[in-house]
Scaffold this motif. Structure first.
Motif, PDB file in Angstrom:
ATOM      1  N   ASP A  58      38.195  48.161  43.983  1.00  0.00           N
ATOM      2  CA  ASP A  58      38.712  48.456  42.649  1.00  0.00           C
ATOM      3  C   ASP A  58      40.197  48.783  42.772  1.00  0.00           C
ATOM      4  O   ASP A  58      40.749  48.795  43.866  1.00  0.00           O
ATOM      5  CB  ASP A  58      37.924  49.582  41.980  1.00  0.00           C
ATOM      6  CG  ASP A  58      37.993  50.889  42.742  1.00  0.00           C
ATOM      7  OD1 ASP A  58      38.731  50.982  43.741  1.00  0.00           O
ATOM      8  OD2 ASP A  58      37.309  51.839  42.345  1.00  0.00           O
ATOM      9  N   ASN A  59      40.829  49.050  41.638  1.00  0.00           N
ATOM     10  CA  ASN A  59      42.260  49.344  41.661  1.00  0.00           C
ATOM     11  C   ASN A  59      42.537  50.848  41.558  1.00  0.00           C
ATOM     12  O   ASN A  59      43.499  51.268  40.937  1.00  0.00           O
ATOM     13  CB  ASN A  59      42.983  48.572  40.550  1.00  0.00           C
ATOM     14  CG  ASN A  59      42.528  48.966  39.167  1.00  0.00           C
ATOM     15  OD1 ASN A  59      41.501  49.630  39.005  1.00  0.00           O
ATOM     16  ND2 ASN A  59      43.260  48.545  38.166  1.00  0.00           N
ATOM     17  N   THR A 140      40.139  50.654  36.960  1.00  0.00           N
ATOM     18  CA  THR A 140      39.888  49.951  35.699  1.00  0.00           C
ATOM     19  C   THR A 140      39.514  48.485  35.914  1.00  0.00           C
ATOM     20  O   THR A 140      39.228  47.779  34.952  1.00  0.00           O
ATOM     21  CB  THR A 140      41.138  50.011  34.797  1.00  0.00           C
ATOM     22  OG1 THR A 140      42.253  49.471  35.523  1.00  0.00           O
ATOM     23  CG2 THR A 140      41.427  51.439  34.394  1.00  0.00           C
ATOM     24  N   ARG A 141      39.537  48.030  37.175  1.00  0.00           N
ATOM     25  CA  ARG A 141      39.146  46.655  37.498  1.00  0.00           C
ATOM     26  C   ARG A 141      38.288  46.670  38.748  1.00  0.00           C
ATOM     27  O   ARG A 141      38.471  47.512  39.620  1.00  0.00           O
ATOM     28  CB  ARG A 141      40.380  45.782  37.751  1.00  0.00           C
ATOM     29  CG  ARG A 141      41.257  45.612  36.536  1.00  0.00           C
ATOM     30  CD  ARG A 141      42.494  44.811  36.862  1.00  0.00           C
ATOM     31  NE  ARG A 141      42.152  43.439  37.229  1.00  0.00           N
ATOM     32  CZ  ARG A 141      42.999  42.618  37.837  1.00  0.00           C
ATOM     33  NH1 ARG A 141      44.212  43.011  38.148  1.00  0.00           N
ATOM     34  NH2 ARG A 141      42.623  41.396  38.139  1.00  0.00           N
ATOM     35  N   LEU A 161      33.114  45.864  34.253  1.00  0.00           N
ATOM     36  CA  LEU A 161      34.462  45.689  34.789  1.00  0.00           C
ATOM     37  C   LEU A 161      34.545  44.563  35.821  1.00  0.00           C
ATOM     38  O   LEU A 161      35.646  44.125  36.172  1.00  0.00           O
ATOM     39  CB  LEU A 161      34.929  46.987  35.461  1.00  0.00           C
ATOM     40  CG  LEU A 161      35.127  48.205  34.558  1.00  0.00           C
ATOM     41  CD1 LEU A 161      35.464  49.415  35.393  1.00  0.00           C
ATOM     42  CD2 LEU A 161      36.208  47.937  33.541  1.00  0.00           C
ATOM     43  N   GLU A 163      34.558  41.016  37.874  1.00  0.00           N
ATOM     44  CA  GLU A 163      34.994  39.661  37.604  1.00  0.00           C
ATOM     45  C   GLU A 163      33.811  38.694  37.581  1.00  0.00           C
ATOM     46  O   GLU A 163      33.712  37.825  36.738  1.00  0.00           O
ATOM     47  CB  GLU A 163      35.946  39.170  38.708  1.00  0.00           C
ATOM     48  CG  GLU A 163      37.272  39.858  38.761  1.00  0.00           C
ATOM     49  CD  GLU A 163      38.095  39.369  39.952  1.00  0.00           C
ATOM     50  OE1 GLU A 163      37.524  38.750  40.859  1.00  0.00           O
ATOM     51  OE2 GLU A 163      39.300  39.617  39.947  1.00  0.00           O
TER      52      GLU A 163
END
Length: 166
Positions: A58-59, A140-141, A161, A163
Motif C-alpha cells: 500500500d502507499n 489509500t491505495r 482499494l 487494483e
C-alpha cells in the motif's frame, strides 16, 4: 594402508563434487537419490510466522515489515489473517516510520490455500497491507492482486482499494 586412505579420499572427493559433475567419475546417481536431491532444492513454503519479512503493498510509506506475532492460530498466519508487524524499511516522508509497530492484514502468501471450488491459490511473495486498530487501511491505495478470500474475513475496505481481485 595407503590403499584404504586413498579410497577414503576418493569417497570424500566424490561426495563433495557429486553435485557438480558426475561424469568425471563415470557413474550416475540412482533415481532415488536424484528425487531426494530435487526435493531438497525446492523451497518449502510455510505459514507466516515470527520474524518473517513481508512486502508492504500500500502507499502508507512502509516498504518492508517483519512479523512480530500472528494473532490467529498457533502455527502462523495465512491469507486474510491479521498480524502484528514492525516496519523495517520505509520511504522518506511517509505516514509510517521505521521502527513503528502496526497491525497488518496478509493479502498475498506464498503458501497454498484451497478454495471451495477445489482450486488452490498461491502467490510468489508474502505481502501485507498496514491497518490501524479499528481495522481500516492506513494507505489509500493497494497495489497488485488481492484474493477475494478477504471478503469472508471482513476486509472489504482493502478489496475496494485493490487494483485487481484474484
Amino acid at each position: 594402508m595407503a590403499a584404504s586412505s586413498s579410497s577414503k579420499l576418493f569417497r570424500v572427493g566424490r561426495s563433495i563434487l557429486g553435485g557438480l559433475s558426475n561424469n568425471a567419475f563415470g557413474a550416475s546417481r540412482p533415481s532415488s537419490e536424484l528425487t531426494h536431491m530435487d526435493f531438497l532444492s525446492q523451497q518449502h513454503r510455510t505459514f507466516i510466522q515470527m520474524r518473517t519479512n513481508l512486502k508492504v503493498v500500500d502507499n502508507s510509506g512502509a516498504k518492508r515489515v517483519m512479523c512480530i506475532q500472528a494473532l490467529k492460530g498457533s502455527k502462523g498466519a495465512r491469507l486474510g489473517d491479521i498480524i502484528v508487524a514492525s516496519v523495517k524499511e520505509a520511504h522518506v516522508g511517509g505516514k509510517v516510520k521505521k521502527g513503528d509497530v502496526h497491525y497488518a492484514v496478509v493479502v498475498r502468501a506464498a503458501m497454498q490455500r484451497g478454495r471451495c471450488d477445489g482450486s488452490e491459490v498461491k502467490f510468489d511473495d508474502n505481502a501485507v497491507v498496514l491497518i490501524n486498530k479499528q481495522g481500516e487501511p492506513i494507505g489509500t491505495r493497494v497495489f497488485g492482486p488481492v484474493p477475494h478470500e478477504l471478503r469472508k474475513k471482513k476486509h472489504l475496505k482493502i478489496l475496494s482499494l485493490a487494483e485487481h481481485i484474484a
